[in-house]
Design an enzyme around this catalytic site. Structure first.
Site, PDB file in Angstrom:
ATOM      1  N   ARG A  35       0.827  -1.224   0.000  1.00 23.72           N
ATOM      2  CA  ARG A  35       0.000   0.000   0.000  1.00 23.72           C
ATOM      3  C   ARG A  35       0.854   1.264   0.000  1.00 23.72           C
ATOM      4  NH1 ARG A  35      -4.612  -2.169   4.145  1.00 23.72           N
ATOM      5  NH2 ARG A  35      -5.962  -3.005   2.520  1.00 23.72           N
ATOM      6  N   LYS A 200     -19.357 -16.759   1.287  1.00 17.85           N
ATOM      7  CA  LYS A 200     -20.759 -16.475   1.605  1.00 17.85           C
ATOM      8  C   LYS A 200     -21.561 -15.828   0.488  1.00 17.85           C
ATOM      9  CE  LYS A 200     -20.503 -15.674   6.558  1.00 17.85           C
ATOM     10  NZ  LYS A 200     -20.615 -14.539   7.475  1.00 17.85           N
ATOM     11  N   GLY A 356      -9.629  -9.112  -1.330  1.00 17.41           N
ATOM     12  CA  GLY A 356      -8.443  -9.607  -0.650  1.00 17.41           C
ATOM     13  C   GLY A 356      -8.008 -11.012  -1.040  1.00 17.41           C
ATOM     14  N   GLY A 379     -13.302  -3.940   0.172  1.00 15.19           N
ATOM     15  CA  GLY A 379     -14.683  -3.509   0.427  1.00 15.19           C
ATOM     16  C   GLY A 379     -15.137  -2.448  -0.561  1.00 15.19           C
TER      17      GLY A 379
HETATM   18  P1  AMP Z   1     -14.681 -14.320   0.924  1.00 18.93           P
HETATM   19  O1  AMP Z   1     -14.006 -13.523   1.983  1.00 18.93           O
HETATM   20  O2  AMP Z   1     -16.178 -14.390   1.061  1.00 18.93           O
HETATM   21  O3  AMP Z   1     -14.225 -13.960  -0.470  1.00 18.93           O
HETATM   22  O4  AMP Z   1     -14.245 -15.810   1.177  1.00 18.93           O
HETATM   23  C1  AMP Z   1     -12.934 -16.260   1.122  1.00 18.93           C
HETATM   24  C2  AMP Z   1     -12.813 -17.502   1.921  1.00 18.93           C
HETATM   25  O5  AMP Z   1     -13.718 -18.466   1.443  1.00 18.93           O
HETATM   26  C3  AMP Z   1     -11.446 -18.120   1.850  1.00 18.93           C
HETATM   27  O6  AMP Z   1     -10.838 -18.041   3.113  1.00 18.93           O
HETATM   28  C4  AMP Z   1     -11.721 -19.557   1.452  1.00 18.93           C
HETATM   29  O7  AMP Z   1     -10.987 -20.486   2.211  1.00 18.93           O
HETATM   30  C5  AMP Z   1     -13.188 -19.725   1.738  1.00 18.93           C
HETATM   31  N1  AMP Z   1     -13.803 -20.756   0.905  1.00 18.93           N
HETATM   32  C6  AMP Z   1     -13.744 -20.859  -0.425  1.00 18.93           C
HETATM   33  N2  AMP Z   1     -14.376 -21.965  -0.837  1.00 18.93           N
HETATM   34  C7  AMP Z   1     -14.853 -22.592   0.241  1.00 18.93           C
HETATM   35  C8  AMP Z   1     -15.591 -23.787   0.461  1.00 18.93           C
HETATM   36  N3  AMP Z   1     -15.951 -24.557  -0.575  1.00 18.93           N
HETATM   37  N4  AMP Z   1     -15.903 -24.106   1.714  1.00 18.93           N
HETATM   38  C9  AMP Z   1     -15.524 -23.329   2.739  1.00 18.93           C
HETATM   39  N5  AMP Z   1     -14.827 -22.175   2.620  1.00 18.93           N
HETATM   40  C10 AMP Z   1     -14.487 -21.808   1.382  1.00 18.93           C
END
Ligand code: AMP
Length: 398
Positions: A35, A200, A356, A379
């Site tokens: 950064r 999510k 990220g 974000g």
């Molecule tokens: P996000 O912050 O929502 O972009 O999510 C990123 C996180 O999702 C990472 O730490 C991944 O390890 C997790 N992730 C990706 N695929 C899966 C999965 N199939 N089951 C559980 N966690 C996951």
């Protein structure tokens, strides 16, 4: 607003909102200076023109006023190293008589770094009086902190009103961020694929909704894919699933069909008997995952299916990993997608990677130099692609 590159800073004092929220270890050494380095071109241009630079930023989330752990003084030595030969002064309070006096005596070619803005609760509250005090330190305002552009804080948005239109502008980093996002959102070439992954659905529902208006193809991977697969009647075993989001997933699939946007879900998955790097693994159709097993990565067929779509695209937006890429057993999917995005870029596609985890993945797998643009704001980038107006951008444009 003025265009940064056209503005001659000679004789001006520029107050730059930077994002120097860098990770520090227990010895207060910077463990990742990305950064800071990202702000250097903006700083250099002002100094080279014969102007002086006043830098302001937040660091961490101080709760109750000043705390040594969150002091920006820990960055001074590093800044001096990065900008060899340039005098870097430090004001131990971002407002007040010392800051005013140090700013006033700053010479062309010199830098003044202000103490953490968040030592004042007024910063995050977007307090107008605090913003006005900051504005008095300089005659030009430059916002180069895309990472905080979605916040209506004193230094990121409120302050802009205290500068005349021609003396407020984006810095080079922010200009690039905005230009890249605009290219994808409003000037994309078809086919346009959005690759959305991560844990999510609830975090990504708004971006998916907005992308239905823009993209020709949407690839959904990662943990969030299983909510969609379940909504379609699939059996997803113990995979991540947000049951309260099943109606959102159904609605999204319905809208996509209506708008003729192709939604690509992983046909198969790498499954594991527990959420652990040493779990037993196998593969299975994503809509037929046995009880007691969970999908932790996209499977080989899904990889091929997704890569084919990516390789035929002219515009690519990627946010979120395809699986639990932090564990070697479940990183193949994300790695293959990173390679496909790099290959498509090599064939002339415009690719923007943001958020990220996808940035971490592209970097970890060695493709960071092979995509068109890597966004620095997690974000902020998400909100931009959700179609929201970002206060930090609006304040400069207004
Ligand atoms: P996000 O912050 O929502 O972009 O999510 C990123 C996180 O999702 C990472 O730490 C991944 O390890 C997790 N992730 C990706 N695929 C899966 C999965 N199939 N089951 C559980 N966690 C996951």
């Amino acid at each position: 607003m003025s265009k940064f590159s056209d503005f001659n800073f000679k004789g001006h004092k520029a107050l730059i909102r930077v994002d120097f929220n860098v990770p520090l270890n227990e010895k207060y050494e910077i463990t990742d200076d990305t950064r800071i380095r990202a702000a250097v071109p903006t700083i250099r241009k002002i100094l080279n023109d014969g102007g002086s630079v006043i830098l302001m930023s937040h660091l961490g989330r101080p709760k109750d006023g000043p705390a040594d752990k969150y002091s920006l003084k820990h960055l001074v030595i590093h800044l001096r190293k990065l900008l060899q030969g340039v005098a870097v002064h430090f004001a131990a309070d971002c407002i007040g008589s010392d800051a005013i006096q140090m700013a006033a005596s700053l010479q062309p070619g010199e830098i003044l770094l202000l103490e953490n803005l968040r030592f004042y609760k007024e910063e995050e509250k977007g307090d107008k009086v605090f913003a006005e005090k900051l504005s008095k330190l300089a005659d030009v305002y430059v916002n180069d902190a895309f990472g905080t552009a979605h916040r209506a804080h004193a230094s990121t948005a409120v302050i802009a009103q205290f500068f005349p239109k021609e003396k407020r502008m984006f810095g080079l980093l922010m200009e690039n961020e905005v230009a890249s996002a605009e290219k994808v959102l409003h000037h994309s070439e078809n086919p346009f694929v959005a690759i959305i992954g991560g844990a999510k659905v609830s975090d990504k529902i708004l971006i998916l909704d907005n992308l239905l208006e823009k993209a020709s193809d949407i690839i959904i991977g990662g943990g969030m894919a299983y909510t969609f697969i379940k909504a379609m009647g699939g059996k997803t075993g113990n995979s991540l699933c947000e049951n309260d989001r099943l109606p959102n997933a159904e609605e999204l699939l319905r809208k996509a069909a209506e708008k003729k946007v192709n939604i690509h879900l992983p046909s198969d998955s790498i499954i594991a008997d527990k959420f652990d790097a040493t779990a037993n693994t196998s593969d299975a159709p994503s809509n037929f995952i046995p009880e007691g097993w969970m999908g932790l990565d996209i499977g080989p067929n899904a990889c091929e299916q997704f890569c084919n779509v990516i390789l035929q695209s002219k515009t690519i937006l990627w946010n979120g990993p395809m699986g639990v890429f932090e564990m070697p057993a479940f990183q193949h999917g994300t790695k293959s997608i990173a390679k496909a995005v790099a290959d498509a870029t090599g064939k002339g596609a415009f690719s923007l990677v943001g958020g990220g985890d996808s940035v971490a993945a592209v970097t970890q797998f060695g493709y960071s130099g092979k995509v068109s643009y890597i966004s620095t704001g997690g974000g902020a980038m998400l909100e931009y692609f959700e179609g929201k107006t970002l206060p930090g951008i609006a304040a400069i444009l207004d």
